[in-house]
Every structure is written in C-alpha cells, then in structure tokens.
Design a protein around this motif. Structure first.
Motif, mmCIF file in Angstrom:
data_model
loop_
_atom_site.group_PDB
_atom_site.id
_atom_site.type_symbol
_atom_site.label_atom_id
_atom_site.label_comp_id
_atom_site.label_asym_id
_atom_site.label_seq_id
_atom_site.Cartn_x
_atom_site.Cartn_y
_atom_site.Cartn_z
ATOM 1 N N UNK A 1 0.810 -1.206 0.000
ATOM 2 C CA UNK A 1 0.000 0.000 0.000
ATOM 3 C C UNK A 1 0.845 1.258 0.000
ATOM 4 N N UNK A 2 0.187 2.389 -0.138
ATOM 5 C CA UNK A 2 0.900 3.668 -0.206
ATOM 6 C C UNK A 2 1.433 4.100 1.160
ATOM 7 N N UNK A 3 2.455 4.944 1.114
ATOM 8 C CA UNK A 3 2.974 5.523 2.347
ATOM 9 C C UNK A 3 1.925 6.455 2.942
ATOM 10 N N UNK A 4 1.991 6.593 4.253
ATOM 11 C CA UNK A 4 1.063 7.482 4.951
ATOM 12 C C UNK A 4 1.882 8.619 5.569
ATOM 13 N N UNK A 5 1.651 9.849 5.139
ATOM 14 C CA UNK A 5 2.414 11.009 5.616
ATOM 15 C C UNK A 5 1.511 11.950 6.408
ATOM 16 N N UNK A 6 2.057 12.478 7.489
ATOM 17 C CA UNK A 6 1.323 13.425 8.333
ATOM 18 C C UNK A 6 2.257 14.565 8.719
ATOM 19 N N UNK A 7 1.649 15.718 9.008
ATOM 20 C CA UNK A 7 2.427 16.874 9.449
ATOM 21 C C UNK A 7 1.892 17.391 10.778
ATOM 22 N N UNK A 8 2.787 18.007 11.542
ATOM 23 C CA UNK A 8 2.470 18.562 12.852
ATOM 24 C C UNK A 8 3.181 19.905 12.944
ATOM 25 N N UNK A 9 2.523 20.903 13.531
ATOM 26 C CA UNK A 9 3.086 22.246 13.609
ATOM 27 C C UNK A 9 3.056 22.749 15.048
ATOM 28 N N UNK A 10 4.169 23.342 15.470
ATOM 29 C CA UNK A 10 4.261 23.992 16.777
ATOM 30 C C UNK A 10 4.465 25.478 16.541
ATOM 31 N N UNK A 11 3.634 26.305 17.173
ATOM 32 C CA UNK A 11 3.731 27.753 16.987
ATOM 33 C C UNK A 11 5.040 28.317 17.523
ATOM 34 N N UNK A 12 5.520 27.769 18.640
ATOM 35 C CA UNK A 12 6.621 28.399 19.357
ATOM 36 C C UNK A 12 7.405 27.320 20.093
ATOM 37 N N UNK A 13 8.721 27.303 19.908
ATOM 38 C CA UNK A 13 9.580 26.329 20.594
ATOM 39 C C UNK A 13 10.821 27.061 21.109
ATOM 40 N N UNK A 14 10.783 27.509 22.384
ATOM 41 C CA UNK A 14 11.915 28.258 22.937
ATOM 42 C C UNK A 14 13.194 27.426 22.992
ATOM 43 N N UNK A 15 14.321 28.119 23.145
ATOM 44 C CA UNK A 15 15.605 27.439 23.264
ATOM 45 C C UNK A 15 15.607 26.515 24.481
ATOM 46 N N UNK A 16 16.250 25.381 24.313
ATOM 47 C CA UNK A 16 16.411 24.397 25.403
ATOM 48 C C UNK A 16 15.075 24.011 26.039
ATOM 49 N N UNK A 17 14.056 23.759 25.211
ATOM 50 C CA UNK A 17 12.744 23.376 25.751
ATOM 51 C C UNK A 17 12.139 22.244 24.930
ATOM 52 N N UNK A 18 11.015 21.722 25.418
ATOM 53 C CA UNK A 18 10.324 20.608 24.764
ATOM 54 C C UNK A 18 8.853 20.957 24.560
ATOM 55 N N UNK A 19 8.275 20.339 23.516
ATOM 56 C CA UNK A 19 6.844 20.416 23.282
ATOM 57 C C UNK A 19 6.362 19.028 22.891
ATOM 58 N N UNK A 20 5.100 18.749 23.191
ATOM 59 C CA UNK A 20 4.506 17.459 22.860
ATOM 60 C C UNK A 20 3.384 17.649 21.846
ATOM 61 N N UNK A 21 3.212 16.634 21.012
ATOM 62 C CA UNK A 21 2.141 16.646 20.027
ATOM 63 C C UNK A 21 1.876 15.225 19.575
ATOM 64 N N UNK A 22 0.943 15.048 18.637
ATOM 65 C CA UNK A 22 0.602 13.700 18.177
ATOM 66 C C UNK A 22 0.319 13.706 16.680
ATOM 67 N N UNK A 23 0.810 12.673 16.018
ATOM 68 C CA UNK A 23 0.457 12.378 14.635
ATOM 69 C C UNK A 23 -0.683 11.365 14.676
ATOM 70 N N UNK A 24 -1.648 11.494 13.785
ATOM 71 C CA UNK A 24 -2.788 10.579 13.750
ATOM 72 C C UNK A 24 -2.719 9.789 12.444
ATOM 73 N N UNK A 25 -2.608 8.452 12.567
ATOM 74 C CA UNK A 25 -2.483 7.567 11.410
ATOM 75 C C UNK A 25 -3.664 6.608 11.333
ATOM 76 N N UNK A 26 -3.908 6.133 10.112
ATOM 77 C CA UNK A 26 -4.942 5.118 9.917
ATOM 78 C C UNK A 26 -4.395 3.724 10.189
#
Length: 138
Positions: A94-119
């Motif tokens: 089957x075809x590859x499944x591609x997803x994108x995720x965007x963070x508005x702001x990521x300060x120096x020396x910091x972390x952010x969490x998010x999730x990709x949603x796949x079928x």
C-alpha cells in the motif's frame, strides 16, 4: 527642662534616612547582579541555531485511528517558531502514509509534545521517518 528642638522627631528622621540608604543599597545590589547575569548570558551563550531532536513517546489506538505522541526538543540557543514536523509511515503493502504537525513556538532548550494521527498502526511492520521540515527564527 529645655530640649534643643531635635528630640524624638529628629531621631525618627535620622532612622528613616538610614533605612532609605539600606533599602537603596540592597536594591542597587540586586540591579547590579541582574545586569551582570544578563550580560554574562549574552557574552557566553554560543548562539547556536535551533537543533531539534524528535522522540516517539507513545502509540495509542483511539477508535479507528492510531495516535503517535512525540516530544520535540530544541537543543539550540535560539528560539524557533512555526516549527513543522513530518512523519511518514513506509509500508511494504500500500501507499505511504504522511502526516504533518506544527508547533507555533519552541523556545531554546525546551520541549513540546504533540501527536500524529495515522490510519495504520505505526508499531507493526512499518518504518517511520520523523523530521523537522522547516522553522522560522522570530
């Protein structure tokens, strides 16, 4: 009995004047320490551009989809904004499944969490490529 006019009022004024000098000295000390700290930060920070590390934290099935939670870390000394991540599931069938995720702001020396949603389940028989595709320095 006569007083020279200074009495209690003169002692209070003298005490208030001394208190003003002590408070002023303490405030001056803190301002000098703060300015020294800020100057030191500016002088000794390498100013490395944003460097990103992406780590998969968890994959969870919710209904008919799979959420792949990720943690992105900015290991650089410069803040990044509009950080865009891309995840691609490469599958044998089957075809590859591609997803994108965007963070508005990521300060120096910091972390952010998010999730990709796949079928499809990202844990079973697929290769997952994670990358940062772009960012902006504000």
């Amino acid at each position: 009995m006569r007083t020279n006019g200074k009495g209690k009022a003169g002692a209070t004024a003298s005490y208030e004047k001394a208190l003003e000098w002590v408070v002023g000295g303490v405030a001056f000390f803190f301002v000098v320490v703060l300015l020294g700290y800020l100057f030191g930060l500016g002088a000794w920070v390498d100013g490395q551009p944003p460097r990103f590390a992406i780590m998969v934290e968890n994959v969870e099935q919710i209904g008919n989809v799979y959420q792949m939670q990720v943690v992105v870390t900015n290991e650089g000394d410069v803040t990044a904004s509009d950080v865009r991540l891309r995840a691609v599931l490469h599958q044998d069938v089957g075809p590859d499944e591609a997803r994108e995720l965007r963070f508005d702001y990521l300060p120096q020396r910091s972390q952010r969490r998010g999730a990709f949603v796949f079928e499809r389940d990202p844990r079973s028989g697929v290769t997952v490529d994670l990358s940062v595709t772009s960012y902006v320095e504000p």
